[in-house]
Scaffold this active site. Sequence first.
Site, PDB file in Angstrom:
ATOM      1  N   LYS A 185      -9.805  -5.782  -5.908  1.00  0.00           N
ATOM      2  CA  LYS A 185     -10.611  -4.576  -6.148  1.00  0.00           C
ATOM      3  C   LYS A 185      -9.714  -3.396  -6.492  1.00  0.00           C
ATOM      4  O   LYS A 185     -10.003  -2.630  -7.399  1.00  0.00           O
ATOM      5  CB  LYS A 185     -11.415  -4.230  -4.892  1.00  0.00           C
TER       6      LYS A 185
ATOM      7  N   LYS B 298       0.844  -1.210   0.000  1.00  0.00           N
ATOM      8  CA  LYS B 298       0.000   0.000   0.000  1.00  0.00           C
ATOM      9  C   LYS B 298       0.875   1.254   0.000  1.00  0.00           C
ATOM     10  O   LYS B 298       0.569   2.236  -0.661  1.00  0.00           O
ATOM     11  CB  LYS B 298      -0.936   0.015   1.225  1.00  0.00           C
TER      12      LYS B 298
ATOM     13  N   LYS C 131      -3.022 -11.673  -9.049  1.00  0.00           N
ATOM     14  CA  LYS C 131      -4.199 -11.766  -8.182  1.00  0.00           C
ATOM     15  C   LYS C 131      -5.323 -10.847  -8.638  1.00  0.00           C
ATOM     16  O   LYS C 131      -5.069  -9.698  -9.007  1.00  0.00           O
ATOM     17  CB  LYS C 131      -3.745 -11.383  -6.768  1.00  0.00           C
TER      18      LYS C 131
HETATM   19  P1  TYM Z   1     -10.750  -8.433   1.086  1.00  0.00           P
HETATM   20  O1  TYM Z   1     -11.982  -7.624   1.207  1.00  0.00           O
HETATM   21  O2  TYM Z   1      -9.621  -7.911   0.273  1.00  0.00           O
HETATM   22  O3  TYM Z   1     -11.110  -9.855   0.543  1.00  0.00           O
HETATM   23  C1  TYM Z   1     -12.144 -10.602   1.155  1.00  0.00           C
HETATM   24  C2  TYM Z   1     -11.857 -12.073   1.068  1.00  0.00           C
HETATM   25  O4  TYM Z   1     -11.687 -12.458  -0.295  1.00  0.00           O
HETATM   26  C3  TYM Z   1     -10.427 -13.060  -0.443  1.00  0.00           C
HETATM   27  N1  TYM Z   1      -9.861 -12.682  -1.737  1.00  0.00           N
HETATM   28  C4  TYM Z   1      -9.286 -13.545  -2.569  1.00  0.00           C
HETATM   29  N2  TYM Z   1      -9.084 -14.867  -2.463  1.00  0.00           N
HETATM   30  C5  TYM Z   1      -8.477 -15.478  -3.482  1.00  0.00           C
HETATM   31  N3  TYM Z   1      -8.056 -14.818  -4.601  1.00  0.00           N
HETATM   32  C6  TYM Z   1      -8.238 -13.497  -4.748  1.00  0.00           C
HETATM   33  N4  TYM Z   1      -7.851 -12.882  -5.844  1.00  0.00           N
HETATM   34  C7  TYM Z   1      -8.874 -12.793  -3.694  1.00  0.00           C
HETATM   35  N5  TYM Z   1      -9.210 -11.496  -3.495  1.00  0.00           N
HETATM   36  C8  TYM Z   1      -9.805 -11.451  -2.289  1.00  0.00           C
HETATM   37  C9  TYM Z   1      -9.557 -12.530   0.660  1.00  0.00           C
HETATM   38  O5  TYM Z   1      -8.486 -13.403   0.936  1.00  0.00           O
HETATM   39  C10 TYM Z   1     -10.547 -12.451   1.790  1.00  0.00           C
HETATM   40  O6  TYM Z   1     -10.710 -13.715   2.392  1.00  0.00           O
HETATM   41  N6  TYM Z   1      -8.698  -7.618   5.520  1.00  0.00           N
HETATM   42  C11 TYM Z   1      -9.677  -8.404   4.816  1.00  0.00           C
HETATM   43  C12 TYM Z   1     -11.070  -8.298   5.391  1.00  0.00           C
HETATM   44  C13 TYM Z   1     -11.132  -8.587   6.829  1.00  0.00           C
HETATM   45  C14 TYM Z   1     -11.129  -9.869   7.455  1.00  0.00           C
HETATM   46  C15 TYM Z   1     -11.197  -9.635   8.835  1.00  0.00           C
HETATM   47  C16 TYM Z   1     -11.073 -11.174   6.959  1.00  0.00           C
HETATM   48  C17 TYM Z   1     -11.208  -7.663   7.822  1.00  0.00           C
HETATM   49  N7  TYM Z   1     -11.257  -8.301   9.023  1.00  0.00           N
HETATM   50  C18 TYM Z   1     -11.231 -10.681   9.760  1.00  0.00           C
HETATM   51  C19 TYM Z   1     -11.089 -12.216   7.877  1.00  0.00           C
HETATM   52  C20 TYM Z   1     -11.163 -11.978   9.251  1.00  0.00           C
HETATM   53  C21 TYM Z   1      -9.713  -7.950   3.383  1.00  0.00           C
HETATM   54  O7  TYM Z   1      -9.371  -6.839   3.070  1.00  0.00           O
HETATM   55  O8  TYM Z   1     -10.222  -8.842   2.522  1.00  0.00           O
END
Ligand code: TYM
Length: 329
Positions: free
Chosen positions: A199, A113, A196
Amino acid sequence: MEIVVSGIRSTGCLHLGNYFGAVQNFLKMQEDSNYHCFFFIADFHSLTTHPKPDDFRKNTNEVLVDYLACGLNPEKVVLYAQSDIPEIPELYLLLNMLAYKGELERVASFKDKVRKNEENVNAGLLTYPVLMAADILIHRAHKVPVGKDQVQHLEMARNFGNRFNHLYGNDFFPEPYPFTFTGTPITVPGLDGSGKMGKSDGNGIYLRDEPEVIRKKVMKAVTDSGPTVPNSEKPDAIKNIFQLLTLVSDASTVAHFEEAYNNCNIRYGDLKKQLAEDIILFNAPIKERIDGIIRDTDYQQMVLKLGAEKSRASASATLKEVRKIIGIE
Ligand code: TYM
């Protein structure tokens, strides 16, 4: 009974990476009576990029609608918005006392980031893994269904929980581990040759995308001039297309294109067309449900209210104990 917690950041609607990396496992876990599941919308986490107030609520609702349309059932799981649970920021504050600047600065997602957005390196970004740990530890979770990119964050959540236990001489927080039914968290690739789908990477294929949009995105996928030696190893960009195909298409379709690749007579145009149509087919029932749920704002509010009540009951029980352990009473 094992406690399960996971969430998705509300910086946009859900894409195929979110679905196959996370939601697919949520759906299976909700049907399994061994698990008590807490799934949430990580809307506090979205504030690192300063969304406008109107967008903040809109984004939270979008993730909620997508969750419901994917099949999450608020009668089987606790479904809530992070910002409805004041116990989470309080635990975050307390855990911040146990999180060190050096270890936070070494987190891969933070470094990434900082590289991409030098002018907005705020403390919320630095302590992102602490807020995530608070999300998880507030329910004293054992399992966290996530994609591969979250594995390091979970390691930090275990570190903070263990540090708390050690400091106060107890075993209050269990160690939360990543979980998937296949045994290993996955990375769903993008189609722009990058590793990957994400968003913030501008390469997402969204569950809500119109068929025409999906066709355009898939037809733009990076390819090469094709294999010239039978059974050769695929370059990364081609592997990515095949990996997506494996997720959305049936086995015979995948086998057909594998064979064509191995025989050096693959036509990437056909491969992409097939992939686009299979993604459209995969999305169709979800999209149809989105169109129904999106209008029913009363239902959305009811789900969030019920989820907040159930989540707060669990969260406040944990926080009460934590305060007692620390000596705040
Ligand atoms: P976020 O919002 O980026 O993604 C949400 C979930 O989707 C998965 N993910 C992916 N898995 C495989 N391939 C990809 N290209 C891909 N893009 C996204 C992420 O691994 C995630 O499981 N910090 C977290 C959100 C969060 C969270 C938590 C998760 C906040 N608190 C507590 C678990 C427990 C996040 O930004 O995920």
